[in-house]
Design an enzyme around this catalytic site. Structure first.
Site, PDB file in Angstrom:
ATOM      1  N   PRO A   2      80.800  39.300  12.601  1.00 51.48           N
ATOM      2  CA  PRO A   2      80.447  38.306  11.575  1.00 51.48           C
ATOM      3  C   PRO A   2      79.015  38.531  11.082  1.00 51.48           C
ATOM      4  O   PRO A   2      78.108  38.685  11.880  1.00 51.48           O
ATOM      5  CB  PRO A   2      80.569  36.974  12.308  1.00 51.48           C
ATOM      6  CG  PRO A   2      81.384  37.251  13.519  1.00 51.48           C
ATOM      7  CD  PRO A   2      81.114  38.680  13.880  1.00 51.48           C
ATOM      8  N   GLU A   3      78.851  38.591   9.769  1.00 47.26           N
ATOM      9  CA  GLU A   3      77.522  38.768   9.204  1.00 47.26           C
ATOM     10  C   GLU A   3      77.105  37.483   8.493  1.00 47.26           C
ATOM     11  O   GLU A   3      77.831  36.491   8.542  1.00 47.26           O
ATOM     12  CB  GLU A   3      77.533  39.980   8.271  1.00 47.26           C
ATOM     13  CG  GLU A   3      77.840  41.259   9.060  1.00 47.26           C
ATOM     14  CD  GLU A   3      77.626  42.541   8.267  1.00 47.26           C
ATOM     15  OE1 GLU A   3      77.055  42.466   7.166  1.00 47.26           O
ATOM     16  OE2 GLU A   3      78.017  43.602   8.759  1.00 47.26           O
ATOM     17  N   ARG A 112      85.733  39.096  23.125  1.00 50.50           N
ATOM     18  CA  ARG A 112      84.839  40.055  23.794  1.00 50.50           C
ATOM     19  C   ARG A 112      83.646  39.397  24.480  1.00 50.50           C
ATOM     20  O   ARG A 112      82.895  40.057  25.182  1.00 50.50           O
ATOM     21  CB  ARG A 112      84.389  41.121  22.792  1.00 50.50           C
ATOM     22  CG  ARG A 112      85.579  41.977  22.351  1.00 50.50           C
ATOM     23  CD  ARG A 112      85.177  43.076  21.413  1.00 50.50           C
ATOM     24  NE  ARG A 112      84.345  44.074  22.058  1.00 50.50           N
ATOM     25  CZ  ARG A 112      83.895  45.160  21.448  1.00 50.50           C
ATOM     26  NH1 ARG A 112      84.182  45.365  20.187  1.00 50.50           N
ATOM     27  NH2 ARG A 112      83.150  46.030  22.090  1.00 50.50           N
ATOM     28  N   LYS A 157      56.458  52.813   6.730  1.00 51.44           N
ATOM     29  CA  LYS A 157      57.713  52.920   7.483  1.00 51.44           C
ATOM     30  C   LYS A 157      58.395  54.269   7.209  1.00 51.44           C
ATOM     31  O   LYS A 157      58.804  54.535   6.080  1.00 51.44           O
ATOM     32  CB  LYS A 157      58.674  51.783   7.102  1.00 51.44           C
ATOM     33  CG  LYS A 157      58.131  50.387   7.388  1.00 51.44           C
ATOM     34  CD  LYS A 157      58.205  50.057   8.870  1.00 51.44           C
ATOM     35  CE  LYS A 157      57.933  48.589   9.143  1.00 51.44           C
ATOM     36  NZ  LYS A 157      56.570  48.144   8.758  1.00 51.44           N
TER      37      LYS A 157
END
Ligand SMILES: [Zn+2]
Length: 276
Positions: A2-3, A112, A157
């Site tokens: 799920p995002e 899970r 970065k």
């Protein structure tokens, strides 16, 4: 997994039913999810207490109460919440039951068991983040998530831009699917170093990630991630995917074949023609 759009969908579906409700009792049918579940501790803190607000921050659900303790829920890989009549028989993998005063039962299912359900301290100012979430960057719809912000943050970065925008310290909730789709729309290769982003790319990333997330929220999330909204309906965002899961298929724009690479253990999908 799920995002953000899926968690937002869960929050929007549950909030009207939970806010203002009193908890009668909490039961656990497993010893632990990601953490050990202490049923006495939870009942001492929350039995008889009113849920004042259900909030989403990043991919967390926060159950807020009118006292010093709140509950933090994370769906992990396979978690889901549903509301049902208390008399309904418990399904397999339903590990948590929160009995409400109106006779409904809030159930948490997680085959899970990578999800989280834990007690956290409420912040002194209720509009601030609790300490447990202080490490998170801005929400994707916050003003703080801007072209200038991404530009400044990305200058030193060297990691690939895909990993950069998926880092919750950069911005919350741009999960794997949404990162691939956003980068396609921006014409940016997932392999490009974050410090090589141009100013225009930073603006596009903000705008396009917001669009992708908005349409996913409107659609109720994606189904390819084994997600079901609490009302049992399925999202249909998968119909709009340009690159995710389309390895070897033709790009909708240039007809080149979609490629897949693995970055930080996750699959990235991109068009070598459209994305540089
Ligand atoms: Zn293309």
């Amino acid at each position: 997994m799920p995002e953000l759009p899926e968690v937002e969908t869960v929050k929007n579906a549950l909030a009207p039913h939970l806010e203002g409700q009193f908890i009668k009792s909490i039961s656990f049918y497993t010893e632990r999810l990601r953490q050990f579940l202490d049923v006495d501790l939870f009942n001492k803190a929350f039995s008889g207490k009113q849920i004042t607000r259900l909030k989403r921050r990043s991919k967390y659900l926060i159950f807020e109460f009118d006292h010093q303790k709140w509950i933090l829920s994370h769906l992990g890989m396979t978690g889901s919440w549903r509301l049902c009549p208390a008399r309904e028989e418990r399904k397999k993998h339903e590990h948590i039951s929160i009995l409400l005063e109106d006779g409904k039962d809030l159930r948490y299912c997680d085959p899970r068991r990578f999800g989280e359900f834990r007690i956290i301290s409420a912040p002194t100012n209720r509009d601030n983040d609790p300490q447990a979430l202080a490490h998170l960057g801005p929400e994707p719809f916050d003003e703080a998530y801007s072209q200038a912000y991404l530009w400044n943050l990305s200058r030193n970065k060297t990691k690939p831009v895909k990993n950069f925008i998926m880092d919750p310290k950069t911005v919350c909730g741009i999960g794997n699917i949404y990162a691939s789709e956003t980068l396609f729309r921006c014409g940016v290769s997932p392999l490009r170093k974050a410090q090589k982003l141009k100013k225009k790319d930073c603006l596009n990333l903000v705008v396009e990630s917001q669009k992708v997330l908005k349409s996913a929220i409107a659609a109720g999330g994606t189904t390819i991630i084994d997600f079901q909204a609490p009302d049992g309906s399925e999202g249909w965002f998968h119909q709009e995917l340009n690159v995710y899961g389309r390895t070897g298929e033709k790009c909708h724009v240039c007809d080149k074949l979609i490629k897949r690479v693995v970055q930080a253990g996750r699959s990235s999908f991109y068009c070598p023609g459209c994305q540089k």
